[in-house]
Scaffold this motif. Structure first.
Motif, PDB file in Angstrom:
ATOM      1  N   ILE A 286     -47.940 -23.437  56.345  1.00 40.90           N
ATOM      2  CA  ILE A 286     -48.776 -24.109  57.351  1.00 40.90           C
ATOM      3  C   ILE A 286     -48.609 -23.487  58.742  1.00 40.90           C
ATOM      4  CG2 ILE A 286     -47.143 -25.948  58.006  1.00 40.90           C
ATOM      5  CD1 ILE A 286     -49.505 -27.878  57.922  1.00 40.90           C
ATOM      6  N   CYS A 287     -47.550 -22.704  58.925  1.00 41.23           N
ATOM      7  CA  CYS A 287     -47.258 -22.093  60.233  1.00 41.23           C
ATOM      8  C   CYS A 287     -48.428 -21.222  60.692  1.00 41.23           C
ATOM      9  CB  CYS A 287     -45.990 -21.243  60.089  1.00 41.23           C
ATOM     10  SG  CYS A 287     -45.589 -20.308  61.551  1.00 41.23           S
ATOM     11  N   LEU A 288     -48.711 -21.264  61.983  1.00 42.93           N
ATOM     12  CA  LEU A 288     -49.833 -20.467  62.502  1.00 42.93           C
ATOM     13  C   LEU A 288     -49.396 -19.080  62.969  1.00 42.93           C
ATOM     14  CD1 LEU A 288     -51.618 -23.332  64.447  1.00 42.93           C
ATOM     15  CD2 LEU A 288     -52.465 -22.198  62.395  1.00 42.93           C
ATOM     16  N   LYS A 289     -48.105 -18.815  62.915  1.00 45.93           N
ATOM     17  CA  LYS A 289     -47.603 -17.476  63.258  1.00 45.93           C
ATOM     18  C   LYS A 289     -47.325 -16.726  61.958  1.00 45.93           C
ATOM     19  CE  LYS A 289     -46.473 -16.529  67.057  1.00 45.93           C
ATOM     20  NZ  LYS A 289     -47.258 -15.878  68.127  1.00 45.93           N
ATOM     21  N   GLU A 291     -44.503 -15.482  61.121  1.00 48.57           N
ATOM     22  CA  GLU A 291     -43.218 -15.944  60.608  1.00 48.57           C
ATOM     23  C   GLU A 291     -42.771 -17.161  61.405  1.00 48.57           C
ATOM     24  OE1 GLU A 291     -38.983 -14.212  59.099  1.00 48.57           O
ATOM     25  OE2 GLU A 291     -40.031 -13.127  60.629  1.00 48.57           O
ATOM     26  N   PRO A 292     -42.257 -18.202  60.721  1.00 45.08           N
ATOM     27  CA  PRO A 292     -41.863 -19.398  61.472  1.00 45.08           C
ATOM     28  C   PRO A 292     -40.556 -19.234  62.252  1.00 45.08           C
ATOM     29  CG  PRO A 292     -41.565 -19.750  59.123  1.00 45.08           C
ATOM     30  CD  PRO A 292     -42.090 -18.363  59.278  1.00 45.08           C
ATOM     31  N   LEU A 293     -40.632 -18.598  63.401  1.00 42.05           N
ATOM     32  CA  LEU A 293     -39.469 -18.524  64.305  1.00 42.05           C
ATOM     33  C   LEU A 293     -39.762 -19.497  65.441  1.00 42.05           C
ATOM     34  CD1 LEU A 293     -38.904 -14.681  64.439  1.00 42.05           C
ATOM     35  CD2 LEU A 293     -37.365 -16.371  63.480  1.00 42.05           C
ATOM     36  N   CYS A 294     -39.196 -20.695  65.295  1.00 36.60           N
ATOM     37  CA  CYS A 294     -39.671 -21.797  66.128  1.00 36.60           C
ATOM     38  C   CYS A 294     -38.951 -21.871  67.464  1.00 36.60           C
ATOM     39  CB  CYS A 294     -39.527 -23.106  65.369  1.00 36.60           C
ATOM     40  SG  CYS A 294     -40.273 -23.005  63.749  1.00 36.60           S
ATOM     41  N   ASN A 295     -39.337 -21.043  68.375  1.00 35.19           N
ATOM     42  CA  ASN A 295     -38.867 -21.236  69.746  1.00 35.19           C
ATOM     43  C   ASN A 295     -39.968 -20.832  70.709  1.00 35.19           C
ATOM     44  OD1 ASN A 295     -38.344 -18.423  70.757  1.00 35.19           O
ATOM     45  ND2 ASN A 295     -37.163 -18.430  68.850  1.00 35.19           N
ATOM     46  N   TYR A 298     -41.200 -17.170  71.494  1.00 30.71           N
ATOM     47  CA  TYR A 298     -41.927 -16.432  70.457  1.00 30.71           C
ATOM     48  C   TYR A 298     -43.255 -17.095  70.108  1.00 30.71           C
ATOM     49  CZ  TYR A 298     -42.995 -15.156  65.584  1.00 30.71           C
ATOM     50  OH  TYR A 298     -43.616 -14.779  64.415  1.00 30.71           O
ATOM     51  N   CYS A 299     -43.265 -18.426  70.102  1.00 35.76           N
ATOM     52  CA  CYS A 299     -44.426 -19.125  69.535  1.00 35.76           C
ATOM     53  C   CYS A 299     -45.112 -19.992  70.581  1.00 35.76           C
ATOM     54  CB  CYS A 299     -43.957 -19.983  68.360  1.00 35.76           C
ATOM     55  SG  CYS A 299     -45.260 -21.015  67.705  1.00 35.76           S
ATOM     56  N   GLU A 300     -46.369 -19.705  70.826  1.00 30.25           N
ATOM     57  CA  GLU A 300     -47.131 -20.476  71.813  1.00 30.25           C
ATOM     58  C   GLU A 300     -47.369 -21.917  71.344  1.00 30.25           C
ATOM     59  OE1 GLU A 300     -48.002 -17.911  70.021  1.00 30.25           O
ATOM     60  OE2 GLU A 300     -50.169 -17.698  69.714  1.00 30.25           O
ATOM     61  N   TYR A 301     -47.285 -22.158  70.013  1.00 31.13           N
ATOM     62  CA  TYR A 301     -47.494 -23.519  69.501  1.00 31.13           C
ATOM     63  C   TYR A 301     -46.225 -24.365  69.686  1.00 31.13           C
ATOM     64  CZ  TYR A 301     -51.373 -21.026  67.429  1.00 31.13           C
ATOM     65  OH  TYR A 301     -52.477 -20.243  67.261  1.00 31.13           O
ATOM     66  N   ALA A 302     -45.065 -23.674  69.676  1.00 33.38           N
ATOM     67  CA  ALA A 302     -43.805 -24.384  69.914  1.00 33.38           C
ATOM     68  C   ALA A 302     -43.686 -24.749  71.396  1.00 33.38           C
ATOM     69  CB  ALA A 302     -42.627 -23.505  69.501  1.00 33.38           C
ATOM     70  N   ASN A 303     -44.225 -23.842  72.231  1.00 30.87           N
ATOM     71  CA  ASN A 303     -44.092 -24.033  73.668  1.00 30.87           C
ATOM     72  C   ASN A 303     -44.815 -25.305  74.117  1.00 30.87           C
ATOM     73  OD1 ASN A 303     -43.394 -23.381  76.289  1.00 30.87           O
ATOM     74  ND2 ASN A 303     -45.320 -22.301  76.638  1.00 30.87           N
ATOM     75  N   VAL A 338     -50.680 -26.808  69.274  1.00 31.78           N
ATOM     76  CA  VAL A 338     -49.434 -27.471  68.901  1.00 31.78           C
ATOM     77  C   VAL A 338     -49.015 -26.974  67.518  1.00 31.78           C
ATOM     78  CG1 VAL A 338     -49.772 -29.564  70.271  1.00 31.78           C
ATOM     79  CG2 VAL A 338     -50.727 -29.458  67.965  1.00 31.78           C
ATOM     80  N   CYS A 339     -47.774 -27.254  67.139  1.00 33.96           N
ATOM     81  CA  CYS A 339     -47.257 -26.735  65.876  1.00 33.96           C
ATOM     82  C   CYS A 339     -47.710 -27.621  64.700  1.00 33.96           C
ATOM     83  CB  CYS A 339     -45.733 -26.688  65.920  1.00 33.96           C
ATOM     84  SG  CYS A 339     -45.018 -26.466  64.277  1.00 33.96           S
ATOM     85  N   PRO A 340     -48.445 -27.070  63.745  1.00 35.76           N
ATOM     86  CA  PRO A 340     -48.949 -27.893  62.631  1.00 35.76           C
ATOM     87  C   PRO A 340     -47.833 -28.446  61.746  1.00 35.76           C
ATOM     88  CG  PRO A 340     -49.427 -25.564  62.253  1.00 35.76           C
ATOM     89  CD  PRO A 340     -48.876 -25.668  63.638  1.00 35.76           C
TER      90      PRO A 340
END
Ligand code: SF4
Length: 793
Positions: A286-289, A291-295, A298-303, A338-340
């Protein structure tokens, strides 16, 4: 005077920014050890106590207050309190990257949950003692024990401002939840079965499930294919859960089976039932990146995920969807950045039906599991359905088994060039150490049992973690599935399993295997772990077409201690539509196989010659299949389709499109326990006959023999539990492919003399024969089949 409603909450859950804001920040992909965090906590607390006798660790603190119509009860444990010379409350937080955490604390300031938690302790202390204590956040880096002390200020006025916002927010949530419970109860009151009439056997299934609920016992139901067991179990389980204002968790063993549950839910929706469902997807799906590196770097959806969620009211926007799928959630998440995955987690609590894979609840470290456990913490618990439950013993053993291969680690040398120059040789040294640690257990070119030293593996893990920290600090670009991340994950998963094995009784054993050199931790029985998970549910329903012998499945599914009701349901279609013939003249025993291959090929030829159509021959292994195929000739108009190991979805689909082609007849050569024999439907005339050739007994190797020893010791049924019952389940599943609806007609040929032996008979469905499978033997096989076809439509 009306009694106040209560909100009981832990300080850690209470202390969140209000309105919620902030980013997701996990270094996922680098593993995380809570045990390591606990160890640091305990060591520090002991040190503090030795240094200052006025220090007390794990100090319980609680507070009650009224807010609107609610009574709040907030409680927590402070890591440590110094009484003298001045009161200090200290909260210890371990983290992977201390500099990142410090940066986040400085950026977010007073809204960070760690700071809010410490302030909440300080505020409660002030209320009790009329003194504002010094508040110290003691940060420790888990990989190298680097520490930073971060002093937190407590301004009573501004804290109370936040407290009033947070309390109002929680009251709004509690009111929302109350409304939700009322709505669920209302839906439950008039909840109707979605068909005008149910088949007799389906009505029986519903009745028995309801009876089990009244008795407060789990139920294990063996229900043949075509009975309608999905809706037959979903309907009473959801109705009961809704009547208590609760949820239903429906677990399947494969993602592909989610569709069947979704279809059943659609039927209920079509008749106007008002409830919501969510189908869970794994993080990497389901991750939109990439690779799921959740910070947030790295990830505009985590931000700023939480800030955006609150600002755009994302959950409310998804509230009007009755069926929530990964695609739907991704669409909305993309729109609001946002992060799905996180959105999925936040929705779990709000829907009535949660559909997911077994591993979301039964595996050792899945994040959904934690969330599902959270919904289970409500005083009234949800219900659970385990679909195709015959898969659970083997699947759960896999979750807790693990292996490490030096071959995989050696391949990692090829990727060293992608690391920063200054870290390459250190990484190579680390890889060599890891390889040596594995290979030293090899005593020769044969598989053997070993005893692994947990400390040795922990030490290597610590060195890997040190390296990971330096790698991240170096500012190196993290590649997709980068080699450092893979090494860290593989090693810590193995160490986690090893810890579990160390703390268990005798459910695990460890072994060494050559070619490639691999060390393995084998879990023989995960039933104790499964049993704990069931405690989170009010009622448990385990269903499958193959759950016999019940003592085997109830033991290994962990349900035996809960005294489950066991029920077997009859074949729901006219028996005249199905012809089962047992051919004991064939033997699949190893020594007799060679002379049986041509006989099996000949029997298949003669039987399919009697009627054009599609057939499947299921073999115990690919080798067996190939050997029979060598002798096979087929009648004109027939085409052979041969299953290969690890087929791509397109290849599988090609087989199905061929079966739908009515001009030609087909015979599929497939294996039992494979993609064509379980969890797959062949509606109508897609298949008119199945040959179940032999029984797929697992190979006699060190692993199965280790498991056999365990079962023998613990259940006095070593051979049956390890070899016979799992193999017979596969054979019966394969046989079950032919008749899937009341209009289907077909033949089932059981080809092996083992089908006459008592232990092989025990798992068979009761509707196959009256007293003994001997009744299925024909003195004139071809005539009988000819007669069956001419009597059928
Ligand atoms: S979108 Fe992917 S990488 Fe970003 S926070 Fe979600 S899961 Fe992690």
């Amino acid at each position: 005077m009306t009694k106040k409603k209560r909100i009981q909450i832990a300080v850690s859950k209470f202390s969140l920014p209000s309105p919620r804001r902030g980013s997701i920040d996990l270094h996922s992909g680098y593993g995380w050890s809570t045990e390591r965090g606990n160890e640091i906590h305990q060591k520090l607390q002991l040190k503090r106590k030795n240094e200052n006798p006025s220090y007390t660790s794990e100090v319980y603190i609680s507070r009650q207050f009224h807010w609107e119509e609610y009574l709040f009860e907030i409680a927590g444990r402070m890591d440590g309190v110094y009484a003298e010379p001045l009161p200090i409350i200290e909260e210890i937080k371990t983290c992977f990257n201390i500099k990142n955490l410090l940066k986040t604390l400085n950026e977010i300031g007073q809204d960070h949950p760690y700071i809010l938690q410490l302030r909440t302790y300080g505020y409660f202390y002030w209320l009790e003692n009329n003194t504002i204590p010094t508040l110290n956040l003691h940060l420790v880096a888990s990989h190298n024990n680097e520490v930073i002390n971060y002093e937190v200020q407590l301004d009573i006025n501004s804290f109370e401002k936040w407290l009033s916002c947070r309390a109002s927010e929680l009251v709004a949530e509690a009111r929302f939840r109350e409304r939700l419970i009322n709505l669920r109860q209302k839906t439950g009151e008039n909840f109707k079965f979605p068909y005008q009439s149910a088949r007799f056997e389906q009505t029986q299934l519903i009745k028995k499930i309801e009876e089990a609920f009244l008795e407060n016992r789990p139920i294990m139901a063996q229900a043949p294919t075509g009975l309608g067991k999905t809706i037959g179990s979903l309907y009473p389980s959801l109705k009961e859960a809704l009547s208590r204002g609760q949820q239903l968790v429906y677990l399947t063993c494969k993602n592909s089976q989610h569709q069947i549950v979704e279809d059943a839910i659609l039927r209920l929706h079509d008749q106007g039932e008002d409830f919501r469902s969510i189908t869970l997807a794994a993080k990497n799906k389901i991750c939109l990146k990439k690779e799921p590196l959740c910070n947030s770097d790295y990830c505009e959806y985590a931000n700023d995920h939480y800030t955006k969620m609150a600002y755009h009211k994302v959950l409310e926007k998804l509230n009007n969807k009755r069926k929530l799928t990964a695609q739907e959630i991704q669409k909305v998440s993309k729109l609001y950045y946002v992060c799905p995955y996180q959105v999925q987690l936040e929705l779990i609590d709000q829907v009535e039906v949660v559909i997911g894979d077994y591993n979301y609840f039964f595996s050792s470290n899945d994040f959904f599991g934690q969330q599902l456990v959270y919904i289970c913490k409500h005083p009234e618990k949800p219900n659970l359905i385990i679909d195709e439950a015959h898969n659970l013993p083997a699947r759960s053993r896999e979750y807790y088994s693990c292996s490490l291969s030096s071959y995989t680690l050696k391949k990692m040398f090829e990727e060293v060039i992608f690391l920063p120059h200054k870290l390459r040789s250190e990484f190579e040294t680390l890889l060599n150490l890891a390889i040596l640690t594995i290979e030293k257990y090899g005593l020769g070119n044969y598989a053997h049992r070993i005893v692994l030293d947990l400390n040795e593996f922990m030490n290597v893990e610590n060195r890997i973690r040190d390296f990971v920290a330096r790698f991240l600090d170096s500012g190196a670009q993290v590649r997709l599935e980068d080699v450092v991340s893979r090494l860290c994950i593989n090693w810590s998963e193995f160490t986690n399993s090893l810890e579990l094995a160390y703390n268990s009784q005798n459910e695990f054993f460890t072994s060494y295997h050559p070619n490639p050199e691999t060390i393995k931790i084998t879990c023989c029985d995960a039933s104790k772990i499964l049993l704990e998970r069931y405690n989170n549910f009010k009622h448990v329903v385990a269903i499958s077409a193959t759950l016999k012998p019940f003592h085997y499945y109830s033991q290994l599914c962990g349900l035996h201690k809960k005294k489950p009701r066991t029920e077997e349901f009859n074949y729901p279609f006219p028996k005249a539509n199905r012809k089962i013939i047992l051919i004991p003249q064939v033997s699949s025993k190893y020594k007799e196989r060679a002379k049986n291959y041509p006989r099996i090929a000949e029997a298949i030829y003669k039987i399919i010659s009697l009627k054009n159509g599609n057939y499947i021959a299921f073999f115990p292994s690919f080798i067996f299949l190939d050997n029979v195929l060598k002798y096979c000739s087929i009648p004109p108009h027939f085409k052979i389709l041969k299953q290969k190991p690890n087929m791509e979805p397109e290849e599988v689909n090609y087989f199905f499109s061929e079966l739908r082609n009515t001009i030609k007849s087909h015979i599929i050569f497939a294996v039992q326990g494979g993609i064509f024999s379980e969890g797959v439907d062949y509606p109508g005339d897609m298949i008119i006959g199945a040959f179940v050739v032999g029984v797929p007994l697992p190979s006699l190797d060190i692993e199965h023999e280790g498991i056999r020893e365990y079962y023998q010791k613990n259940f006095s049924k070593g051979y049956e539990y390890t070899y016979i019952y799992p193999a017979m389940t596969k054979a019966i599943q394969a046989a079950g492919r032919v008749i899937r609806s009341e209009n289907d007609q077909g033949i089932i040929l059981l080809m092996d003399d083992r089908f006459m032996q008592e232990d092989f008979i025990n798992p068979m469905p009761k509707d196959w024969f009256n007293k003994h499978p001997q009744e299925l033997i024909s003195s004139s096989i071809l005539n009988d089949i000819r007669g069956f076809w001419s009597a059928s439509r």
